[in-house]
Scaffold this motif. Structure first.
Motif, PDB file in Angstrom:
ATOM      1  N   GLY A   1       0.574  -1.425   0.611  1.00 44.99           N
ATOM      2  CA  GLY A   1      -0.196   0.043   0.133  1.00 44.99           C
ATOM      3  C   GLY A   1       1.379   0.942  -0.207  1.00 44.99           C
TER       4      GLY A   1
ATOM      5  N   GLY B   1       2.099   2.477  -3.099  1.00 45.49           N
ATOM      6  CA  GLY B   1       1.949   3.262  -3.624  1.00 45.49           C
ATOM      7  C   GLY B   1       2.570   3.144  -4.685  1.00 45.49           C
ATOM      8  N   LYS B   2       3.720   1.882  -4.996  1.00 45.07           N
ATOM      9  CA  LYS B   2       5.109   1.430  -5.413  1.00 45.07           C
ATOM     10  C   LYS B   2       3.504   0.910  -7.087  1.00 45.07           C
ATOM     11  CE  LYS B   2       5.724  -2.015  -3.321  1.00 45.07           C
ATOM     12  NZ  LYS B   2       4.578  -2.204  -2.188  1.00 45.07           N
ATOM     13  N   SER B   3       2.042   0.610  -7.211  1.00 43.91           N
ATOM     14  CA  SER B   3       1.878  -0.362  -8.461  1.00 43.91           C
ATOM     15  C   SER B   3       1.290   1.515  -9.020  1.00 43.91           C
ATOM     16  CB  SER B   3       0.471  -1.414  -8.271  1.00 43.91           C
ATOM     17  OG  SER B   3       1.491  -1.988  -7.966  1.00 43.91           O
ATOM     18  N   THR B   4       0.228   2.061  -8.482  1.00 46.90           N
ATOM     19  CA  THR B   4      -1.120   3.200  -8.345  1.00 46.90           C
ATOM     20  C   THR B   4       0.490   3.822  -9.586  1.00 46.90           C
ATOM     21  OG1 THR B   4      -1.780   2.988  -6.186  1.00 46.90           O
ATOM     22  CG2 THR B   4      -1.996   4.873  -8.193  1.00 46.90           C
TER      23      THR B   4
ATOM     24  N   GLN C   1       1.013  -6.939 -11.346  1.00 44.61           N
ATOM     25  CA  GLN C   1       0.904  -7.467 -10.613  1.00 44.61           C
ATOM     26  C   GLN C   1       0.232  -8.931 -10.570  1.00 44.61           C
ATOM     27  OE1 GLN C   1      -0.385  -5.311  -7.222  1.00 44.61           O
ATOM     28  NE2 GLN C   1       1.069  -6.627  -5.873  1.00 44.61           N
TER      29      GLN C   1
ATOM     30  N   HIS D   1       8.715  -7.465  -3.064  1.00 42.58           N
ATOM     31  CA  HIS D   1       9.650  -6.741  -1.484  1.00 42.58           C
ATOM     32  C   HIS D   1      10.879  -7.548  -1.445  1.00 42.58           C
ATOM     33  CE1 HIS D   1       5.448  -5.070  -0.703  1.00 42.58           C
ATOM     34  NE2 HIS D   1       4.935  -6.005  -1.535  1.00 42.58           N
TER      35      HIS D   1
ATOM     36  N   SER E   1      -4.767  -2.543  -2.288  1.00 40.38           N
ATOM     37  CA  SER E   1      -3.622  -3.179  -3.202  1.00 40.38           C
ATOM     38  C   SER E   1      -3.151  -4.615  -2.299  1.00 40.38           C
ATOM     39  CB  SER E   1      -1.955  -2.192  -2.367  1.00 40.38           C
ATOM     40  OG  SER E   1      -1.673  -3.158  -0.650  1.00 40.38           O
TER      41      SER E   1
ATOM     42  N   GLY F   1      -0.646  -6.518  -1.675  1.00 41.44           N
ATOM     43  CA  GLY F   1      -1.048  -6.993  -0.062  1.00 41.44           C
ATOM     44  C   GLY F   1      -1.750  -6.656   0.800  1.00 41.44           C
TER      45      GLY F   1
HETATM   46  N1  LIG Z   1      -8.450   2.182  -7.349  1.00 42.68           N
HETATM   47  C1  LIG Z   1      -8.678   2.697  -6.233  1.00 42.68           C
HETATM   48  N2  LIG Z   1      -8.998   3.003  -4.899  1.00 42.68           N
HETATM   49  C2  LIG Z   1      -8.481   3.480  -3.818  1.00 42.68           C
HETATM   50  N3  LIG Z   1      -7.955   3.054  -3.467  1.00 42.68           N
HETATM   51  C3  LIG Z   1      -6.654   3.258  -4.216  1.00 42.68           C
HETATM   52  C4  LIG Z   1      -6.861   2.359  -5.465  1.00 42.68           C
HETATM   53  N4  LIG Z   1      -6.038   2.536  -6.150  1.00 42.68           N
HETATM   54  C5  LIG Z   1      -4.839   2.338  -5.507  1.00 42.68           C
HETATM   55  N5  LIG Z   1      -5.465   2.296  -3.924  1.00 42.68           N
HETATM   56  C6  LIG Z   1      -4.766   2.494  -2.531  1.00 42.68           C
HETATM   57  O1  LIG Z   1      -3.698   3.739  -2.701  1.00 42.68           O
HETATM   58  C7  LIG Z   1      -2.764   2.650  -2.102  1.00 42.68           C
HETATM   59  C8  LIG Z   1      -1.657   2.352  -2.933  1.00 42.68           C
HETATM   60  O2  LIG Z   1      -2.169   1.521  -3.399  1.00 42.68           O
HETATM   61  P1  LIG Z   1      -0.350   0.703  -3.886  1.00 42.68           P
HETATM   62  O3  LIG Z   1      -1.209  -0.653  -5.204  1.00 42.68           O
HETATM   63  O4  LIG Z   1      -0.028   1.725  -5.306  1.00 42.68           O
HETATM   64  O5  LIG Z   1      -0.014  -0.239  -3.197  1.00 42.68           O
HETATM   65  P2  LIG Z   1       1.448  -1.261  -3.660  1.00 42.68           P
HETATM   66  O6  LIG Z   1       2.416  -0.318  -3.616  1.00 42.68           O
HETATM   67  O7  LIG Z   1       1.933  -1.692  -5.008  1.00 42.68           O
HETATM   68  O8  LIG Z   1       1.029  -2.104  -2.624  1.00 42.68           O
HETATM   69  P3  LIG Z   1       1.485  -4.721  -2.541  1.00 42.68           P
HETATM   70  O9  LIG Z   1       3.183  -3.776  -2.482  1.00 42.68           O
HETATM   71  O10 LIG Z   1       0.378  -4.349  -1.850  1.00 42.68           O
HETATM   72  O11 LIG Z   1       0.574  -4.367  -4.252  1.00 42.68           O
HETATM   73  C9  LIG Z   1      -3.860   1.600  -1.165  1.00 42.68           C
HETATM   74  O12 LIG Z   1      -3.693   2.381   0.075  1.00 42.68           O
HETATM   75  C10 LIG Z   1      -4.898   1.469  -1.640  1.00 42.68           C
HETATM   76  O13 LIG Z   1      -5.455   1.399  -0.738  1.00 42.68           O
END
Ligand SMILES: Nc1ncnc2c1ncn2[C@@H]1O[C@H](COP(=O)(O)OP(=O)(O)OP(=O)(O)O)[C@@H](O)[C@H]1O
Ligand SMILES: [Mg+2]
Lengths: 426, 517
Positions: free
Chosen positions: B41, B43-46, B87, B204, B414, B416
């Protein structure tokens, strides 16, 4: 440590969690702010945003269909304004017209709910038409042949309509659940069988044919019919039945274990099975429910509108129901709105012909367009999005190199995409 | 310094009041492997979806090869030479590899799209060329659902490279791979770097990050908290590397790497005993016992019956012979639901396929398996939404799941965090036997430790855990005993204290079966 006694009525659950559940805490999201109808609706389904998205997609679809109908109205030699006035006047212009609109809405509404119930479980019940016909036939036969006091006979007829509809749906359900036969194929076949059986039952010489009226059963006694609720019109008590079905369906879908099982099966059957839901049983229950509602729709038509079973009474309600359910985005309230829209078209058709001189078949063209645009919703939203983007891009260009990126086609932060996402489920 | 292949400047993106990305700036050098680290969470994927045109940022600037870029869709990004492997798998199972690769590609003109014939032969030819170039050995005509996870991951990479991508984004590509498959992937990535491709790797797994990356950026709560060059010396195992790893952990979670506490062995009667179990296909006379207070790890080369064994145990696969006893009672005739009521819980290997429903809310997803009976459904006519939502909130708190609200769609979490919710839900069943298949797939370091702790806590309460894991480090961290599965039967067992890696390797490959042990 754990609770193992009486497993059926008690979920196995960690004791600590069970204790924590009993005490409401600040952590819980139970006390979210906001009241009112919108929040109530939102609490029934997904989030409020998806409700807004559904409303937007509903309105956009209808608007696009009406616009697309304009050239056809023009070609048929009439003027759009006159046509629209006639249509609205014929459906909402007078108390009689309103009553007639509701009369047209009722069968679409109930059958639409029947389609939606199965759809929530990922089952395509194309057989609503057949279940409706068999339900109507059963209600007509019971109403015309049994000798019971009025209201009891009414209840018996309604119930037999539901049972007949459910049994008609049971055959495809069993085939699907235990033999994997696709329900679209079997339900369509069952429709043909239903149509032909009912025709046979009431043709001259058939077992239930009326003596004086061709292609119908004998009349149901007046005190066993659904009463008219606004004198001087055809509007009957079936309206209350339809409203009751809406409420019951909302409650079943979102507030009972059975509804949860159904929605989970529709959302991810493999996960449903892996967490202990019996797919065959859920499938059969859903089809029985869907068939019963469809049968009820038939019984309501017989007992509320005609007072007897007429062969060929349905102009394809069971098929329009699919469009109604989809336009209503499968939500009971949405389906009510969609059915009202189609009911308006059907009721307005008479005036359209009389006043505007447009053939009433034109109304079928409009409903056809709506169906087409329901199917094309993703494409419409994509197009709208494209327009929005071009306009936006033009504006930013004028503002010269603003450091803001235009939204992506599949953006996630606006209603239109949300509507699009919604539709992809269908 | 080499020139920048990709530059992100002050990217921000919020969802409601959650900042997924907040003023993130990132520069990725050409022909390098750039690691992106951070907790679940973070924010990497975002951020990478923004780079790939799938998500539009609220503000910020994007530069590709020195040119400002604005992608409106991933098709746009692909055209600019950016490819991304998501992912989660995005292949269509009933399509062949070649068909999957050309999906959504090709001419954008009307004639090209609708009139011209779809040239599958050329596509297959090109698939073969690409596949050969990287030594993937993928058959263009194979149906995707017949492929192993590793092969599917390779197809995803081919898909990203198909249009000649010069920048490749990989979102946790090795989460589902076995160590040898991951090793193959590392070699491919190193080769891509040599040939001039820029790679952004989200992971990770610190060892792979240390081995591959030239530079890493660490995110926490949507913001960049650090940026490190990985010196050549740190790439090899040794002192400098350990220091570097500790530094990265500190950056990621703001404290030192948590350690799993060790506990003394227990001696309780068996919870699960499997005798001569066969399904007529993949499981062939399997014998296994798991005692109370024991964590038994099953390891083996993928496709040797692991998934089938789990399906047999939870009642999702037909058994033809043999017995399965849970706490001394035969459960072979019971339905999945009845087995759950008897004390089974199951963390599914493939989360998206069988543990969650993407289109349902977090609350709904937390309710799977709890919808019959008190406290949530005291009668068949009522399923409490208020209680379920409170329950979801409790699970969220227990496993530290990051989510905006219990009504949020599970999709918006996310990867995870979705996994954490599944783990919390299964632990809430107070299981006698926990079947944990890849329980820490996609989890960050702290959450992985939390899950390990939870499994150990179960063990301490006298329950049994059947752990299926591709990650040998995980196995050695938590398991008491290790059993090797091959060809649908258990070919060797050993207490973890005396387990010998070579011996296990031989059991897994079948080399040991020829000589008496
Ligand atoms: N479509 C969405 N609507 C609401 N919140 C979102 C959305 N996409 C992502 N988020 C929120 O944005 C934050 C970052 O999410 P992201 O998927 O980028 O995490 P991550 O770093 O890839 O984590 P992980 O290692 O678990 O994959 C999270 O808190 C998630 O809940
Ligand atoms: Mg992620």
């Amino acid at each position: 440590m754990t609770s193992t006694q009486s497993p059926p009525r008690r979920s196995r659950l960690d004791n600590e969690l069970r204790a924590q559940l009993a005490v409401p805490s600040r952590l819980s999201a139970g006390g979210r702010g906001g009241t009112g109808f919108g929040t109530f609706l939102a609490s029934l389904g997904g989030t409020s945003r998806s409700v807004t998205a559904k409303i937007v997609s509903f309105a956009v679809t209808i608007a696009v269909a009406l616009i697309a109908a304009l050239p056809i109205v023009y070609l048929s030699g009439s003027n759009a304004q006159v046509a629209l006035q006639a249509l609205i006047g014929g459906s909402w212009g007078s108390p009689q017209a309103v009553a007639e609109t509701f009369v047209q809405t009722i069968p679409l509404l109930i059958t639409g709910l029947a389609v939606a119930l199965a759809f929530h479980g990922g089952i395509f019940n194309i057989g609503v038409e057949g279940q409706l016909i068999i339900g109507a036939l059963a209600a007509g036969i019971v109403g015309a042949t049994q000798h019971l006091p009025g209201s009891l006979l009414l209840l018996a007829s309604l119930a037999s309509g539901m049972i007949a509809g459910a049994l008609w749906a049971l055959i495809p359900a069993l085939l699907k659940a235990y033999r994997g036969v696709h329900e679209v194929v079997t339900t369509i076949m069952m429709n043909y069988i239903a149509i032909n059986i009912s025709t046979f039952a009431v043709t001259t010489g058939g077992p239930f044919a009326a003596k004086t009226q061709p292609s119908a059963t004998e009349k149901v006694p007046l005190d066993a019919q659904l009463p008219v609720i606004t004198p001087g019109t055809r509007l009957h008590a079936g309206l209350f039945i339809a409203i009751a079905v809406i409420v019951i369906l909302m409650w079943v879908l979102y507030r009972t274990p059975a509804g949860f099982r159904l929605r989970l099966m529709g959302a991810n059957p493999q996960a449903a099975a892996a967490t202990g839901i019996s797919l065959p049983r859920t499938m059969i229950t859903a089809m029985l429910g869907s068939g019963a509602i469809a049968g009820l729709a038939g019984a309501v038509q017989v007992l509320g509108v005609y007072g007897r079973y007429f062969d060929g009474f349905s102009p394809g309600y069971g098929y329009s129901a699919i469009a109604v359910a989809l336009l209503g985005a499968l939500s009971p309230v949405g389906i009510a709105a969609a059915a009202l829209f189609f009911g308006t078209l059907d009721a307005g058709a008479v005036q359209l012909q009389a006043v505007a001189g447009i053939s009433r078949e034109m109304v079928s063209v409009v409903s056809g367009l709506v169906v087409a645009f329901v199917a094309a919703q993703p494409a419409i939203f994509r197009l709208l999005h494209h327009l929005q983007r071009t306009v936006l891009a033009g504006r930013t260009a004028r503002r010269a190199a603003a450091p803001v990126l235009p939204p992506p086609i599949n953006g996630d932060n606006d209603l239109i995409s949300a509507g699009l996402d919604n539709k992809e489920v269908l | 310094m080499r020139s920048a292949a990709v530059r992100l400047v002050d990217i921000s993106k919020s969802y409601g009041d959650v900042w997924a990305n907040k003023d993130i700036s990132l520069t990725v050098e050409e022909a390098s492997i750039h690691g992106l680290l951070g907790e679940n969470g973070a924010g990497k994927s975002t951020l990478m979806k923004i780079l790939f045109g799938m998500v539009s940022p609220d503000s910020g600037l994007l530069e590709v090869n020195g040119q400002p870029a604005a992608f409106r869709s991933s098709a746009d990004a692909l055209e600019h030479g950016i490819g991304m492997v998501q992912q989660h798998f995005s292949l269509i199972g009933t399509f062949t590899v070649a068909e999957n690769l050309i999906l959504g590609r090709g001419s954008q003109s009307f004639g090209g799209r609708w009139v011209k014939r779809l040239d599958l032969k050329a596509a297959a030819q090109r698939t073969r060329e690409l596949s050969d170039r990287f030594g993937f050995g993928i058959d263009p005509f194979a149906l995707c659902h017949d492929l192993s996870v590793g092969a599917r991951q390779k197809v995803e990479i081919l898909k990203a490279l198909w249009g000649g991508a010069t920048t490749l984004v990989l979102d946790e590509p090795t989460a589902a791979l076995s160590p040898p498959e991951a090793e193959e992937l590392y070699e491919v990535l190193e080769r891509l770097r040599r040939e001039g491709t820029t790679v952004i790797l989200i992971s990770h797994k610190l060892p792979e990050v240390m081995r591959l990356c030239d530079r890493v950026t660490v995110l926490r709560d949507g913001a960049v908290v650090g940026d490190r060059e990985i010196a050549l010396a740190a790439r090899r195992p040794g002192g400098q590397r350990a220091a570097m790893e500790a530094d990265l952990v500190q950056l990621m979670i703001g404290r030192e790497r948590p350690v799993v506490s060790q506990r003394a062995p227990r001696d309780l009667p068996p919870v699960l005993s499997i005798r001569e179990l066969s399904d007529g296909k993949r499981i062939d006379g399997l014998d296994l016992t798991v005692n109370g207070g024991e964590i038994l790890a099953i390891v083996g080369v993928e496709g040797n019956g692991q998934s089938e064994l789990v399906e047999l145990l939870i009642g999702q696969r037909k058994r033809i012979s043999g017995a399965v006893e849970l706490d001394g009672t035969d459960i072979t005739a019971l339905s999945t639901k009845q087995r759950f009521d008897k004390g089974l819980a199951h963390i599914a290997e493939d989360r998206h396929a069988s543990a969650i429903a993407d289109s349902m809310s977090l609350t709904d997803n937390a309710s799977f398996g709890f919808i019959d009976g008190a406290p949530f459904a005291p009668t068949p006519f009522w399923l409490s939404r208020r209680l379920r939502s409170r329950f979801a909130a409790l699970l969220v708190a227990r496993q530290n799941v990051r989510a905006s609200s219990p009504d949020a769609l599970i999709e918006s979490l996310s990867g995870g965090n979705q996994q954490k919710l599944v783990v919390a839900r299964e632990l809430a069943r107070a299981p006698r036997l926990m079947i944990a298949a890849q329980p820490t797939r996609g989890l960050d370091i702290a959450s992985t430790t939390a899950v390990h702790e939870a499994l150990l806590a179960l063990r301490d309460r006298g329950s049994a855990v059947l752990l299926l894991s591709l990650d040998l480090t995980e196995v050695f961290t938590v398991a008491d005993r290790i059993a090797v599965i091959r060809g649908g039967r258990i070919v060797g067992e050993s207490p973890i204290a005396t387990a010998d890696a070579t011996q296990i390797g031989q059991w897994m490959s079948g080399a040991a079966s020829k000589e008496p042990v």
